[in-house]
Design an enzyme around this catalytic site. Structure first.
Site: not given
Ligand code: IPM
Ligand code: MG
Length: 369
Positions: A146, A196, A228, A252, A256
């Protein structure tokens, strides 16, 4: 009476709707505790860009610098609408990442909690969920791909290319691992290290530092798992995990995935903690498709309030009450349309009715001080 200054960044999409519920809850917490909140709203995200030409405008920076904590809603536009804003100024690159960089919020706490009463939200079978899922992802938030150097251009063969670096130094790795070990000590003394190292040198260094930090926390048992494989086991056996630590990009993606395991990112609050400033936000986006309809669930926003109470204001008992009140609304059979899964078995209420029910459930619990 203690006063805490909070910068409120409602943001875009459903942000203002769910932030309104957070404010209701904060008002009640003021009434029932010897605390007051100085709430300062500021523009952040696409709305800020349209108004000022910046996603993180100078006035907002000043309010955030001066606050004791930052409570952030959601930012971003739909894929099509985003095209109105130059790529580097879009709210994520132009607002959120600069905020993370400014406050060096290196430790991102993402609790993944599915008590048995909420098990029906999850796509996993009841026997996999067992007595409930309760883990925390600690994601490194200000390093890695990032924030590494980036370059695009045309190479010698005339092809467009991109070069994006995954960079960490040992101090960056150590500081987030310290946070993870400390949290493991407070919980079950069990830490899963996600890496990894069979491919990435960054993971080899990460693991070396992990061994060094581990020697200061000998009581914590560490389990190493490739990223993974971690993705697979989160689906097959999420209850084997307690505290999980990982670098930025892995965190990240896996966080999710955890939203998917719970049944919705709407159930994922988070805390982004830096050395001097921290901000609290739902882990999900601005959901432009349902914005303005009053159907978005405010749970992740209210959970972020609970995390702020505990982590920035040392109000852990009241934070615990808030969690209980929020979960109680689901247990009583209410939900917002965005989370509804069970047809007639659920009573569907609006974002604001959900907030009102949390407020009344919280008011019924004994206050902490
Ligand atoms: C998160 C989001 C952010 C990230 C985006 C909005 C930049 O997905 O906080 O997980 O990728 O960190
Ligand atoms: Mg995210």
């Amino acid at each position: 009476m203690t006063t805490h200054k909070i910068a409120l960044l409602a943001g875009d999409g459903i942000g203002p709707e769910i932030m309104a519920e957070a404010v209701k809850v904060l008002k009640l917490i003021e009434e029932r505790n010897t605390v007051s909140f100085d709430l300062q709203s500021a523009l952040f995200g696409a709305c800020a860009w349209f108004e000022t030409g910046k996603s993180f405008p100078d006035d907002t920076i000043a309010i955030c610098d001066n606050a004791d904590a930052i409570l952030k809603g959601t930012i971003g536009l739909s894929h099509e609408e985003s095209k109105q804003i130059p790529v580097d100024e879009q709210p994520e690159r132009g607002g959120l990442l600069p905020m993370r960089r400014r406050y060096q919020t290196y430790a991102n706490f993402r609790p993944v909690a599915l008590p048995p009463e909420l098990a029906h939200f999850s796509p996993l079978r009841p026997e996999i969920i067992g007595d409930g899922i309760d883990l925390v992802i600690i994601r490194e938030l200000v390093g890695g791909l990032y924030f590494g150097s980036k370059e695009t251009g045309i190479n010698d063969q005339g092809r467009r290319y991109v070069h994006e670096m995954l960079e960490y130094d040992e101090d960056q790795i150590r500081q987030v691992l310290e946070v993870a070990f400390k949290l493991a000590m407070k919980r079950k003394k069990s830490l899963t290290n996600v890496h990894k190292s069979n491919v990435l040198k960054s993971s080899v260094l990460w693991n070396e530092i992990l061994d060094e930090v581990h020697s200061d926390y000998p009581e914590v048992s560490v389990d190493h798992i490739l990223v993974d494989a971690a993705a697979t086991y989160l689906c097959l056996n999420p209850t084997r995990f307690d505290v999980m630590v990982m670098e930025n990009m892995f965190g990240d993606i896996l966080s999710d995935q955890c939203g998917g395991i719970l049944g919705s990112l709407g159930l994922m609050p988070s805390a982004c903690v830096g050395p001097e400033q921290s901000y609290y936000e739902p882990s999900h986006g601005s959901a432009p498709d349902i914005a303005g309809k009053g159907i978005a669930n405010p749970y992740s926003m209210l959970g972020s309030v609970a995390m702020m109470l505990e982590m920035s204001f040392n109000m852990s008992a009241e934070a615990g009450n808030l969690w209980k009140a929020m979960q109680g609304v689901f247990t009583d059979g209410y939900t917002t349309p965005d989370l509804a899964r069970r047809g007639d078995a659920e009573k569907q209420i609006s974002t604001s009715e959900f907030g009102d029910r949390v407020v009344s459930a919280l008011a019924d619990l004994p206050s902490a001080c």
